[in-house]
Design a protein around this motif. Structure first.
Motif, mmCIF file in Angstrom:
data_model
loop_
_atom_site.group_PDB
_atom_site.id
_atom_site.type_symbol
_atom_site.label_atom_id
_atom_site.label_comp_id
_atom_site.label_asym_id
_atom_site.label_seq_id
_atom_site.Cartn_x
_atom_site.Cartn_y
_atom_site.Cartn_z
ATOM 1 N N SER A 100 0.828 -1.209 0.000
ATOM 2 C CA SER A 100 0.000 0.000 0.000
ATOM 3 C C SER A 100 0.860 1.257 0.000
ATOM 4 O O SER A 100 0.466 2.278 -0.544
ATOM 5 C CB SER A 100 -0.954 0.005 1.188
ATOM 6 N N LEU A 101 2.025 1.200 0.611
ATOM 7 C CA LEU A 101 2.945 2.335 0.610
ATOM 8 C C LEU A 101 4.177 1.969 -0.204
ATOM 9 O O LEU A 101 4.842 0.975 0.080
ATOM 10 C CB LEU A 101 3.365 2.702 2.034
ATOM 11 N N PHE A 102 4.475 2.767 -1.193
ATOM 12 C CA PHE A 102 5.614 2.469 -2.066
ATOM 13 C C PHE A 102 6.908 2.961 -1.424
ATOM 14 O O PHE A 102 6.966 4.015 -0.807
ATOM 15 C CB PHE A 102 5.441 3.133 -3.437
ATOM 16 N N SER A 103 7.955 2.192 -1.596
ATOM 17 C CA SER A 103 9.301 2.639 -1.239
ATOM 18 C C SER A 103 10.233 2.194 -2.363
ATOM 19 O O SER A 103 9.925 1.270 -3.116
ATOM 20 C CB SER A 103 9.743 2.064 0.117
ATOM 21 N N THR A 104 11.369 2.847 -2.469
ATOM 22 C CA THR A 104 12.308 2.521 -3.540
ATOM 23 C C THR A 104 13.061 1.227 -3.257
ATOM 24 O O THR A 104 13.570 0.591 -4.174
ATOM 25 C CB THR A 104 13.327 3.658 -3.738
ATOM 26 N N HIS A 105 13.152 0.859 -1.964
ATOM 27 C CA HIS A 105 13.864 -0.353 -1.581
ATOM 28 C C HIS A 105 13.324 -0.862 -0.245
ATOM 29 O O HIS A 105 12.605 -0.140 0.453
ATOM 30 C CB HIS A 105 15.367 -0.081 -1.467
ATOM 31 N N ILE A 106 13.690 -2.096 0.080
ATOM 32 C CA ILE A 106 13.431 -2.642 1.405
ATOM 33 C C ILE A 106 14.757 -3.093 1.983
ATOM 34 O O ILE A 106 15.737 -3.290 1.260
ATOM 35 C CB ILE A 106 12.428 -3.821 1.396
ATOM 36 N N VAL A 107 14.777 -3.257 3.292
ATOM 37 C CA VAL A 107 15.886 -3.921 3.959
ATOM 38 C C VAL A 107 15.466 -5.378 4.107
ATOM 39 O O VAL A 107 14.409 -5.680 4.675
ATOM 40 C CB VAL A 107 16.195 -3.270 5.320
ATOM 41 N N PHE A 108 16.264 -6.281 3.550
ATOM 42 C CA PHE A 108 15.925 -7.698 3.495
ATOM 43 C C PHE A 108 17.013 -8.515 4.161
ATOM 44 O O PHE A 108 18.203 -8.345 3.874
ATOM 45 C CB PHE A 108 15.746 -8.140 2.039
ATOM 46 N N LEU A 109 16.593 -9.415 5.039
ATOM 47 C CA LEU A 109 17.503 -10.294 5.767
ATOM 48 C C LEU A 109 17.290 -11.723 5.277
ATOM 49 O O LEU A 109 16.309 -12.373 5.645
ATOM 50 C CB LEU A 109 17.228 -10.187 7.272
ATOM 51 N N PRO A 110 18.170 -12.240 4.414
ATOM 52 C CA PRO A 110 18.003 -13.617 3.937
ATOM 53 C C PRO A 110 18.045 -14.621 5.086
ATOM 54 O O PRO A 110 18.783 -14.439 6.062
ATOM 55 C CB PRO A 110 19.209 -13.817 3.003
ATOM 56 N N ASP A 111 17.224 -15.673 4.966
ATOM 57 C CA ASP A 111 17.164 -16.696 6.008
ATOM 58 C C ASP A 111 16.800 -18.031 5.360
ATOM 59 O O ASP A 111 15.629 -18.332 5.147
ATOM 60 C CB ASP A 111 16.137 -16.322 7.075
ATOM 61 N N SER A 112 17.793 -18.827 5.060
ATOM 62 C CA SER A 112 17.552 -20.121 4.413
ATOM 63 C C SER A 112 17.041 -21.174 5.394
ATOM 64 O O SER A 112 16.638 -22.253 4.982
ATOM 65 C CB SER A 112 18.835 -20.626 3.741
ATOM 66 N N SER A 113 17.005 -20.855 6.691
ATOM 67 C CA SER A 113 16.556 -21.836 7.682
ATOM 68 C C SER A 113 15.032 -21.912 7.780
ATOM 69 O O SER A 113 14.495 -22.830 8.396
ATOM 70 C CB SER A 113 17.141 -21.522 9.058
ATOM 71 N N VAL A 114 14.320 -20.946 7.190
ATOM 72 C CA VAL A 114 12.859 -20.933 7.256
ATOM 73 C C VAL A 114 12.315 -21.070 5.839
ATOM 74 O O VAL A 114 12.618 -20.268 4.970
ATOM 75 C CB VAL A 114 12.334 -19.628 7.899
ATOM 76 N N ASN A 115 11.525 -22.112 5.628
ATOM 77 C CA ASN A 115 10.914 -22.334 4.321
ATOM 78 C C ASN A 115 9.424 -22.062 4.395
ATOM 79 O O ASN A 115 8.789 -22.307 5.415
ATOM 80 C CB ASN A 115 11.153 -23.777 3.850
#
Length: 194
Positions: A100-115
């Motif tokens: 609903s709110l646009f942003s140019t980027h997100i902060v993303f934390l990869p986590d391969s332990s959760v599927n």
């Protein structure tokens, strides 16, 4: 999950803030967050990252990377939302999920332990201040998630039906949450003087 909502205070935090780095290390041991550009597929429903990424992979190749989108309610709390981004065939990460709110980027934390197996996963939240109202506010988020994801409901998406008792509790929580949200907003968020 954002069920309380008279005021939208979510913001993309700074990747370099010490409290953001510390929070990410708590959510994923040894994890390192990255900024991911947003290129939302506006022809798709908001906040449905997993089917959108899967569909995009079937159309254009690439892979899905699961992890956590990091959000901050400035001065109040930081939050990790289970999320998926698309890694295109060149290995570039893109957040293609509309919001609903646009942003140019997100902060993303990869986590391969959760599927992702179709089951809803609650956000991880950490207060940034000691405040009784905030503690209750965060409890309300958790309790709403529990009510909406009890048993088989955890695998349902979109509109759901709740037993009358749960529905009554949910409505009460939403009212209380909206009151607390206004109170916290007035207490912690600065308004420019007119």
């Amino acid at each position: 999950m954002h069920l309380i909502g008279c005021v939208n205070m979510h913001a993309v935090p700074s990747l370099n803030d010490i409290h953001v780095i510390a929070f990410c290390a708590e959510v994923v041991a040894g994890g390192c967050a990255v900024e991911v550009p947003c290129l939302p597929r506006l022809d798709r429903p908001q906040r449905e990252c997993f089917p959108i990424v899967e569909e995009t992979i079937s159309l254009h190749g690439g892979t899905m990377l699961t992890g956590w989108a990091i959000w901050e309610w400035p001065k109040l709390f930081i939050e990790a939302e289970f999320h998926a981004v698309w890694s295109n065939s060149e290995g570039e990460l893109l957040d293609i999920t509309p919001r609903s709110l646009f942003s140019t980027h997100i902060v993303f934390l990869p986590d391969s332990s959760v599927n992702y197996d179709g089951r809803q996963i609650d956000n991880v939240r950490k207060p940034l201040v000691k405040d009784h109202d905030l503690t209750r506010f965060l409890f309300i988020f958790r309790r709403q998630f529990e009510l909406l994801n009890k048993g088989d409901l955890a695998f349902q998406h979109g509109p759901i039906s709740l037993p009358q008792k749960s529905l009554k509790e949910l409505r009460g929580l939403q009212k209380e949450g909206a009151r607390l949200e206004r109170r916290l907003h007035n207490r912690y968020i600065q308004h420019p003087k007119e």
